[in-house]
Structure formats: C-alpha cells, structure tokens
Design an enzyme around this catalytic site. Sequence first.
Site, short mmCIF file in Angstrom:
data_model
loop_
_atom_site.label_atom_id
_atom_site.label_comp_id
_atom_site.label_asym_id
_atom_site.label_seq_id
_atom_site.Cartn_x
_atom_site.Cartn_y
_atom_site.Cartn_z
N GLY A 252 -12.90 18.72 -21.93
CA GLY A 252 -13.07 18.32 -20.55
C GLY A 252 -12.71 16.95 -20.10
O GLY A 252 -12.60 16.72 -18.69
N GLU A 293 -13.24 19.48 -28.33
CA GLU A 293 -12.45 20.81 -27.80
C GLU A 293 -11.57 20.34 -26.78
O GLU A 293 -11.50 20.81 -25.74
CB GLU A 293 -13.61 21.88 -27.37
CG GLU A 293 -14.34 22.40 -28.29
CD GLU A 293 -15.37 23.37 -27.83
OE1 GLU A 293 -15.33 23.56 -26.48
OE2 GLU A 293 -16.03 23.99 -28.48
N ARG A 296 -6.58 19.95 -21.70
CA ARG A 296 -5.78 19.41 -20.82
C ARG A 296 -5.42 17.93 -21.22
O ARG A 296 -4.18 17.63 -21.01
CB ARG A 296 -6.65 19.28 -19.19
CG ARG A 296 -5.84 18.62 -18.28
CD ARG A 296 -6.91 18.12 -17.09
NE ARG A 296 -7.81 18.97 -16.87
CZ ARG A 296 -7.66 20.13 -15.72
NH1 ARG A 296 -6.59 20.15 -15.26
NH2 ARG A 296 -8.66 20.91 -15.75
N ARG A 332 -2.18 26.10 -10.02
CA ARG A 332 -3.17 24.81 -9.74
C ARG A 332 -3.44 24.41 -8.33
O ARG A 332 -4.70 24.37 -7.67
CB ARG A 332 -3.25 24.01 -10.75
CG ARG A 332 -3.15 24.09 -12.24
CD ARG A 332 -3.45 22.79 -13.11
NE ARG A 332 -4.59 22.27 -13.04
CZ ARG A 332 -4.86 21.12 -12.15
NH1 ARG A 332 -3.61 20.49 -11.63
NH2 ARG A 332 -5.89 20.52 -12.10
N TYR A 336 -7.02 25.36 -6.98
CA TYR A 336 -7.91 23.95 -6.83
C TYR A 336 -7.69 23.05 -5.68
O TYR A 336 -8.11 22.11 -5.95
CB TYR A 336 -8.14 23.62 -8.27
CG TYR A 336 -8.21 24.39 -9.28
CD1 TYR A 336 -9.33 25.18 -9.60
CD2 TYR A 336 -7.23 24.08 -10.39
CE1 TYR A 336 -9.51 25.89 -10.74
CE2 TYR A 336 -7.46 24.87 -11.62
CZ TYR A 336 -8.45 25.87 -11.68
OH TYR A 336 -8.46 26.60 -13.12
N CYS A 364 4.72 35.46 -0.99
CA CYS A 364 4.26 35.68 0.16
C CYS A 364 2.94 35.74 0.32
O CYS A 364 2.09 36.53 0.47
CB CYS A 364 4.65 37.27 0.50
SG CYS A 364 6.36 37.46 0.37
C1 LIG Z 1 -11.61 25.26 -21.23
C2 LIG Z 1 -12.56 24.58 -22.18
C3 LIG Z 1 -12.30 23.51 -23.03
C4 LIG Z 1 -11.17 22.53 -22.78
O1 LIG Z 1 -11.33 22.00 -21.58
P1 LIG Z 1 -10.15 20.63 -21.11
O2 LIG Z 1 -10.85 20.38 -19.80
O3 LIG Z 1 -9.19 21.37 -20.75
O4 LIG Z 1 -10.30 19.76 -21.95
C5 LIG Z 1 -13.12 23.22 -24.17
N1 LIG Z 1 -14.01 24.19 -24.43
C6 LIG Z 1 -14.40 25.20 -23.92
C7 LIG Z 1 -15.48 26.23 -24.30
C8 LIG Z 1 -13.45 25.77 -22.72
O5 LIG Z 1 -13.86 26.73 -22.06
#
Ligand SMILES: *Cc1c(COP(=O)(O)O)cnc(C)c1O
Length: 434
Positions: A252, A293, A296, A332, A336, A364
């Site tokens: 995240g 995890e 981005r 994107r 968003y 389009c």
């Molecule tokens: C999308 C996602 C991530 C990665 O999120 P980023 O914002 O790209 O770092 C990590 N864990 C889970 C479960 C996700 O769905």
Amino acid sequence: MTPAAPSPAPLPGAPFVSYRHGQLMVEDVALADLARAHGTPLFVYSSAAIGHALAAYQRGLAGRDALICYAVKANSSLAILKLLADAGCGFDIVSGGELERALAVGAAPEKIIFSGIGKTRQEMRRALEAGVGCFNVESLAELDVLSEVAQGCGRVAPVSIRVNPNVDARTHPYISTGLKGNKFGIAHEQALAAYRRAASLPGLRVAGIDCHIGSQITEPAPYLEAMDRVLDLVAAIEAAGIPIHHIDFGGGLGIDYGGTDDPSLPPPADALWSALLARLDARGFGNRKVVIEPGRSLVGNAGVCVTEVLYIKPGEQKNFCIVDAAMNDLPRPALYQAFHRIEPLAAPAPGAPAVIYDVVGPVCESGDWLGRDRALAVAPGEHLAVLSAGAYCMAMASNYNTRPRAAEVLVSGAEARLVRRREGVQDLFRDELA
Ligand SMILES: *Cc1c(COP(=O)(O)O)cnc(C)c1O
C-alpha cells in the site's frame, strides 16, 4: 567557451528517468531509440529503479526475519517477476493465473502468499499442490472450503486470516480496503472467533495474521494505527492458545506521481519501516517474522509509457493532443482520475510556445484521457512519455476497441531488451467463433 552538457536532471519520483542532451532517457537508453525500434505505445521499465526501490525495503527490514512478497497484480510481466524472484522476493498473488506466472519464473513456492476474497476450489487445490507458503483467508466460508479442499488432497493449508482493522488509509475510495464498509478481510471484532475456528478445522494450520489497508498511502499514521490494532489481536489470539508465527502488514505504500496539486509525498520505504519496526519492538513483538506485500512502490516509478502524437485538435473550450496510447493501455486516469506526468521525449527548445492540452487517446469514450490541462509544445509525429506507469497500467490493460496490448522493454544500463512482443490483432480473436 562551449556550454557544458546539461547535467542529467532526474524527474521527480523517478530517479532513473532523466533528460540528457535534451533527450529523455531511461537509465542510459534514449526513449526515442526504443520508440523507433519497437513502435508505440511502448512500456519501458528501468531494472535499476526496481532494484533501488527494493533496496529501500531491504534496508528498512535489515536484520529482521522478514519476507518481501511483491504484489504481482501491480505489474505481472514475467521479466519483472523474474527480476524480483532473482533478488530474493516472494510473491503476493490474488489468482490462480498469478500463481502460474510466479511459478513460471521459478519463484520459491514457500515464499508465495495467496490473497483474495474469491479463491475457487480449483485455485486452492493447485496452490496446495504447489506448496504455497500461506493462504490469506478473507471469510469464515473460505476457511471451511479451504479445510475441505486441503483434506481432499491430503495436504495441510497454512493460513493467516486477513483482518480488517477499520483504519482509514486516507486514499482514493476505490483503493481503500481497511474500512468496515469494504469487502475485504474479517472484521476486527470477529477475528478471534475466526482464529478459534481455523485452529479447530482439519487440514488447516494457523501460520500468521494479515492486513492490507489500501493503496497509494502517503503517510505513516494509518500503518501505525493498523499495526496497533493487529498487535492487539495477536495478543488476544495467543492468549487463547493459538500461536501466530508471522505478521503480514500488507502493501500500500504510495509513490510520488509528481503532481503539483498533491503536496503529500509518501515516506521512503526505509524510513517507514524503521518507524514501524520501532513500534513493533516497543510493543514486544520485535522477534516476530514480518511479511510485507508491496506492489506499486516497487515498480510504479520504474516504468514509462511512450506514445506518439497523432493529431493536434484545437477547440473552442479545450485543445486536444490525441496520442496513440489510450485508457485501454493506461486505465488509471479513467478509473481514478489519477495524475501521471507527461513529458516530451525531446526537450522543447527554450522559449518554444507551449499550448494547454488535454492529452487523450483514440478510444471512443470521453473518459479516455491520460492528462488534463498540460502545457506542451508538441506536433504530430513527436513522442511523449507518460511517467510513473510501472504499476497498475500494463497489468490493467485491456483490448477495448480491439486494440492490441502494447509491447514492453526492460532497460538495464545501456542495454534494452524486448520482454513482451506487441500483441497482434489476430491474437485478439483467435479463440472466437463467428
Ligand atoms: C493490491 C494488494 C497489495 C499491493 O498494494 P500496493 O498498493 O500496490 O502496494 C498487497 N496486498 C494485497 C492483498 C493487495 O490486494
């Protein structure tokens, strides 16, 4: 006296993208050369930028029992997965398809974490047979099904429960996942009961706990809040006699997209993790295995999308710069209202008159725009680069309007390698019956 060569000025947030002698470069490769060789739209990635981003996490987690699981959905191209697997990363996957991609590049199965709210029995079976490291389970019903499937194939499924800490990640509502109204995870209040159930079901082994509160997070506070909430739960679950071996704090972390109207810059990964680990230590969980995890933040600023200007269309209210990349390549902005910097491949001559354009694609849909109100001095046939296009661009690309997906190039120093051929139109309807 001859004027000094302009020093390479890296663009904000993208340390490996810079102008050199008036030419936009990724590392030591001129993007104009790549556009000529491979056509457009073209995604170009810097392997040094990915290495640089990964190193920040590795510094932040140095000396810890930690596993970095790259979130495959951010960019699932095999060349990028291979780079990260070779650098020791594990993978966070959300589908059976992503599992096959990770295995295809030789990922160690025990470093694969299987997330997602809608795993099918077939996906579970395949992941069990491959020997993935953990299933991040998102509902009680999924626990029951996983238990059945594991027994059916004579395996034991390592599980974490994804808890929803009810923390506001203060990001775009579509990419906020840790609030009560979201579809993700098990509510904090129900987590202990879910762990009791997991511990009692055959075919399951409780391995850890997991949370992921959203994406493009730009401040440490939501992470600290989520960590506190998760650690409260770990204490309660362990007091109930269920040991939690690893704590997965999700991904995240945001990146700098270089937008001028957004003053909040995300903290560097190493600074963020120093702060988070200090809190972990202070709470007495410093010896626990940590899993993260990130998606981005590992790849977002490593990529650019090169596009050719097709037409300039002046209008009464707006001027349009029509390019050959579109929302199907780079969804994107349409999804968003996201901001991406857009820069010409050839730096404009000083004083060249700029015009304010909306940069739009050929699809389009009025939602098909890449940038709004951009000052550019460009003409048809010239090229632009859409920056910060390494994450959630190619991975979200579609064939809308029967547009073949772009080609991809991976740069390393002065070397550029085509890592995905441009899709052919015939590929698009190969499986169709008229
Ligand atoms: C999308 C996602 C991530 C990665 O999120 P980023 O914002 O790209 O770092 C990590 N864990 C889970 C479960 C996700 O769905």
